[in-house]
Design a protein around this motif. Structure first.
Motif, mmCIF file in Angstrom:
data_model
loop_
_atom_site.group_PDB
_atom_site.id
_atom_site.type_symbol
_atom_site.label_atom_id
_atom_site.label_comp_id
_atom_site.label_asym_id
_atom_site.label_seq_id
_atom_site.Cartn_x
_atom_site.Cartn_y
_atom_site.Cartn_z
ATOM 1 N N SER A 153 37.385 46.678 32.642
ATOM 2 C CA SER A 153 36.669 45.781 33.476
ATOM 3 C C SER A 153 35.168 45.224 33.780
ATOM 4 O O SER A 153 34.483 46.486 33.374
ATOM 5 N N ALA A 154 34.845 44.260 33.819
ATOM 6 C CA ALA A 154 32.849 43.764 34.476
ATOM 7 C C ALA A 154 33.763 43.315 35.668
ATOM 8 O O ALA A 154 34.481 43.051 36.061
ATOM 9 N N VAL A 155 32.597 42.215 35.875
ATOM 10 C CA VAL A 155 31.877 42.393 37.092
ATOM 11 C C VAL A 155 31.458 40.654 37.058
ATOM 12 O O VAL A 155 30.370 41.062 35.693
ATOM 13 N N THR A 156 31.072 40.155 37.645
ATOM 14 C CA THR A 156 31.171 38.470 37.709
ATOM 15 C C THR A 156 29.104 38.502 37.993
ATOM 16 O O THR A 156 28.828 38.159 36.792
ATOM 17 N N TRP A 157 28.928 39.049 38.596
ATOM 18 C CA TRP A 157 27.665 39.101 38.554
ATOM 19 C C TRP A 157 26.877 40.537 39.091
ATOM 20 O O TRP A 157 27.946 41.185 40.656
ATOM 21 N N GLY A 158 25.927 41.139 39.682
ATOM 22 C CA GLY A 158 25.547 42.264 40.708
ATOM 23 C C GLY A 158 25.688 43.383 39.843
ATOM 24 O O GLY A 158 26.474 43.633 38.195
ATOM 25 N N ILE A 187 30.553 48.467 31.839
ATOM 26 C CA ILE A 187 32.121 48.348 32.425
ATOM 27 C C ILE A 187 32.637 49.801 32.110
ATOM 28 O O ILE A 187 32.101 50.180 32.211
ATOM 29 N N ARG A 211 29.820 42.456 49.356
ATOM 30 C CA ARG A 211 30.454 41.850 48.447
ATOM 31 C C ARG A 211 30.283 42.088 46.680
ATOM 32 O O ARG A 211 29.865 41.164 46.473
ATOM 33 N N SER A 212 30.716 43.710 46.731
ATOM 34 C CA SER A 212 30.508 43.653 45.106
ATOM 35 C C SER A 212 31.756 44.286 44.641
ATOM 36 O O SER A 212 32.417 43.861 45.401
ATOM 37 N N GLY A 213 31.823 43.255 43.061
ATOM 38 C CA GLY A 213 33.064 44.040 42.899
ATOM 39 C C GLY A 213 33.538 45.116 42.368
ATOM 40 O O GLY A 213 32.545 45.909 42.583
ATOM 41 N N LEU A 214 34.232 45.884 42.719
ATOM 42 C CA LEU A 214 34.914 46.590 42.744
ATOM 43 C C LEU A 214 36.059 47.208 41.201
ATOM 44 O O LEU A 214 36.725 46.221 41.786
#
Ligand SMILES: Cc1cc2nc3c(=O)[nH]c(=O)nc-3n(C[C@H](O)[C@H](O)[C@H](O)COP(=O)(O)OP(=O)(O)OC[C@H]3O[C@@H](n4cnc5c(N)ncnc54)[C@H](O)[C@@H]3O)c2cc1C
Ligand SMILES: Nc1ncnc2c1ncn2[C@@H]1O[C@H](COP(=O)(O)O)[C@@H](O)[C@H]1O
Lengths: 258, 326
Positions: B146-151, B132, B114-117
């Motif tokens: 783009s970046a991810v919300t966490w992790g 980033i 469940r990581s940001g891709l």
């Protein structure tokens, strides 16, 4: 056999495609929208199997804004048995992770033996959703197929891989994705367009497929900045008068390109 | 040995079926070194032999794994290895090549963890909040970050897009044990590795590209494209029409549904310049087009356009270039 084909509405690549510089979302008003060509080819794979196997049900599934319903209906006109559109305000600007969860949820809701997707959409061009969906559903993914053979209980094909090709087989239920090597899709004919009006068209919300867009358990990818690049402009254009090859050689040498 | 640097960047290196690192390794490690400490993961039989190659390209640490179903099952064994490596290293980001195999491994891993891709990045950087990804979308018309919300984000990197190279590191290998996830996978029945016969540069990442379109007329006549490419030391590309007509294999296709290139020089021969073709090449530094139709859209973006018959202009060009070399 129940085949679900994943189709997407995309901005027409023949036109100018725009992103809204404030929201970062595709500017739907700025361009015409069409059913993604690769999705049509995916549907063609399902329909040509159905042509030879009467007990086949072909469902088109799309996650899209409500306004895309007409585009999804094209799938019915081409010959799909029914259509499902996943529509939810919470999906506006969905990243790949949420899109995969939403589509996987919808697939579980609909039920399937085989899911057929395009290898890459022309706007997202992620090329990742079919594998993500397979992971979430815990089924095999046989992706980037140049050919597809659907048999009893399994699907086989030639996979375009990075260093050549490979033959792969997946036991059903499975998710496959196809490449442009598969044939162009049939056109909807008049009979198909009329029949489409009577076919089932279901609209689902995220709650109905059991997905929570707001969950903090998953990390999401977000756009943090967006800039438009100035368009390219034309340079020198000459008409060949017998020496264009020489002149181009000169140009390349002067610009240290040869 | 579980003392991985706090700023570790886990980099999955692709390997060829015959067991070498792919060309994307240098760019991936170069990108990783710009934002942290590159920790390479090699998933291959006899991967130890490749560890020194990875270290030479900048991997500070190398993990080597050989999951049981490797080579027998599609995607899942490598995704399992990536999951095990991420568990061990706890990286700030995971970088994977945006190749067909790479992006699907990244896809399965991101969905599982469940990581940001973020896909098809052309660069990475770091700010106070983390790593980033920089993207070039809609055929290079927009730059998006783009970046991810966490992790830790999982980022696939476009092949040939990264020029940065990392400094060589001393070799440090660790063997990684991989517990199979038992996820259902497709079975690989056979592999037909494409033989690389040419000494020409690879299309992805090439500094110069000469592409041919439907205007070449036949497979035999397409040889003219090869000839010009060889004089210039360029890679060979094609339009979808040329691929569909069977002049060249699909892997040559430049464009929206083919390869995206950003070379110093792009020469389009007998290509009309449909928007889908332009999407894959309009970020080239210099674009040259030869087309007998003065209204072909390719001229709208060409720095040097020639309205003329490619079958007379190109042989003259080749002769002129060869004369200068001699
Ligand atoms: C969803 C989708 C995705 C697509 N993806 C891609 C893609 O990735 N890549 C891609 O390339 N296309 C793609 N296309 C196809 C694209 O729309 C065009 O059809 C294609 O690029 C045309 O190729 P072409 O320029 O070689 O052929 P044509 O458009 O037929 O052009 C041939 C050109 O050659 C010129 N010519 C002919 N003879 C000579 C001569 N002797 N000397 C000089 N000039 C000559 C003609 O004037 C003409 O301009 C896609 C289309 C769709 C719908
Ligand atoms: N919003 C969507 N709705 C339905 N199918 C989709 C959607 N987005 C992507 N897909 C499917 O996934 C394939 C690959 O998409 P992508 O990973 O975006 O390149 C597409 O060709 C479609 O078959």
């Amino acid at each position: 056999m129940k085949i679900v084909v994943l189709v997407k509405e995309v901005p027409d690549t023949y036109g100018d495609r725009k992103l809204n510089l404030e929201t970062g979302l595709a500017d739907r008003a700025a361009s015409d929208t069409v059913l993604d060509e690769i999705g049509e080819r995916a549907l063609e794979v399902a329909l040509s199997y159905a042509d030879g196997h009467a007990d086949t049900e072909v469902v088109v599934l799309s996650m899209s804004p409500e306004a895309a319903a007409a585009t999804v209906r094209k799938g019915l006109a081409m010959g799909a048995s029914s259509a499902v559109q996943l529509v939810d305000e919470a999906l506006v600007g969905a990243d790949l992770g949420l899109t995969a969860e939403a589509l996987a949820g919808a697939l579980q809701h609909i039920g399937y033996d085989l899911v057929i997707a395009g290898n890459e959409s022309t706007d997202g061009s992620g090329g990742v959703l079919p594998a993500m969906i397979a992971e979430l559903l815990d089924v095999p993914n046989a992706t980037s197929l140049n050919s597809v053979e659907i048999a009893e209980g399994e699907v086989r094909g030639e996979r375009a891989s990075d260093h050549g090709t490979m033959q792969v087989t997946a036991t059903l239920p499975a998710v496959i994705s196809i490449t442009e090597r598969l044939p162009d899709a049939r056109f909807p004919n008049f009979k198909g367009i009329m029949a489409a009006k009577k076919k089932p068209f279901e609209t689902l919300s995220l709650a109905e497929v059991g997905v929570d867009a707001e969950t903090t358990e998953a990390s999401r990818s977000i756009m943090i900045s967006l800039a438009e690049k100035p368009p390219r402009t034309a340079g020198t254009k000459i008409v060949d008068e017998g020496d264009a090859g020489e002149r181009l050689a000169e140009y390349l040498v002067q610009n240290r390109l040869a | 040995m579980t003392d991985y640097p706090a700023d570790s960047i886990l980099v999955l290196l692709d390997t060829t079926p015959s067991g070498a690192l792919t060309k994307s390794a240098a760019g991936l490690l170069g990108a990783a070194a710009g934002v942290g400490t590159p920790v390479a993961l090699i998933v291959a039989a006899g991967g130890e032999q490749l560890a020194s190659d990875a270290a030479a390209l900048g991997a500070a640490r190398v993990l080597v794994a050989e999951p049981t179903e490797l080579g027998a099952q599609l995607t899942v064994p490598v995704a399992d290895a990536l999951a095990a490596a991420a568990e061990l290293v706890r990286p700030d980001a995971v970088l994977v090549s945006n190749s067909i195999e790479g992006r699907e491994i990244a896809a399965r891993f991101a969905a599982r963890s469940r990581s940001g891709l973020a896909v098809d990045a052309v660069g990475v950087s770091r700010d106070a909040e983390g790593v980033i990804a920089h993207h070039s979308v809609y055929g290079g018309a927009y730059n998006v970050d783009s970046a991810v919300t966490w992790g830790a984000p999982v980022i696939t990197v476009r092949e040939g897009a990264i020029d940065a190279r990392a400094e060589a590191q001393p070799v440090s290998i660790e063997r990684l044990e991989v517990a199979a996830s038992a996820r259902r996978a497709a079975v690989i029945d056979s592999v037909d590795e494409a033989v690389v016969t040419s000494s020409r540069p690879e299309l992805r990442g090439a500094a110069k590209v000469v592409s041919g379109g439907r205007g070449l007329g036949s497979e035999e006549q397409f040889a003219l494209v090869d000839q010009l490419a060889d004089v210039l030391g360029a890679a060979v590309g094609a339009s979808r029409a040329a691929v569909d007509a069977g002049y060249v294999p699909q892997s040559y296709q430049v464009g929206q549904t083919g390869v995206s290139v950003s070379p110093q020089l792009y020469i389009a021969l007998g290509i009309s310049g449909a928007i889908q073709h332009r999407a894959g090449m309009q970020t080239a530094k210099t674009i040259v087009a030869i087309n007998k139709d003065a209204d072909a859209p390719i001229f709208e973006i060409a720095d040097f356009g020639i309205v003329g018959d490619l079958f007379t202009v190109v042989p003259q060009l080749i002769a002129a270039l060869e004369a200068r070399k001699a």
